[in-house]
Scaffold this motif. Sequence first.
Motif: not given
Ligand SMILES: Nc1nc2c(ncn2[C@@H]2O[C@H](COP(=O)(O)OP(=O)(O)OP(=O)(O)O)[C@@H](O)[C@H]2O)c(=O)[nH]1
Length: 109
Positions: A9-16, A36, A44, A91, A94
Amino acid sequence: MKIITVSGPPSSGKTAIILQIVKYFRDKNMKVGVAKFDCLTTEDDKVYDNAGIPVLTGISGNVCPDHYYVASIIPCAQWGEKLKLDVLILESAGLCNRCSPHMERIAAV
Ligand SMILES: Nc1nc2c(ncn2[C@@H]2O[C@H](COP(=O)(O)OP(=O)(O)OP(=O)(O)O)[C@@H](O)[C@H]2O)c(=O)[nH]1
Ligand SMILES: [Mg+2]
């Protein structure tokens, strides 16, 4: 070239997570690139670019994102082969939890 798909899902930490995976492979002197996918826009590519990771972005626009993803796999793989990547990470956009565009015999997160 190995392919790994990362979806969620969106902002679930995929990129991290991908940034950590890339570190792991780089420590083994392997070349990694990321493709991506998103629907309308993504930032991203800047994140990957800033980390020195070759990145390809695909925006589905008014096409169904799942179909766009499937139709883009071969061109992405060709891009990765051209860059002589050891690992290509895909990737997904989301999307909702329904979306898990994984392929048989391809590692998936
Ligand atoms: N506290 C915390 N924050 C996290 C973690 N992983 C990611 N984040 C934060 O969550 C936000 C979204 O993380 P992304 O890795 O960009 O998520 P994503 O799924 O790639 O997002 P999209 O590609 O936009 O769908 C960022 O601000 C990250 O810094 C984690 O394990 N813990
Ligand atoms: Mg992301």
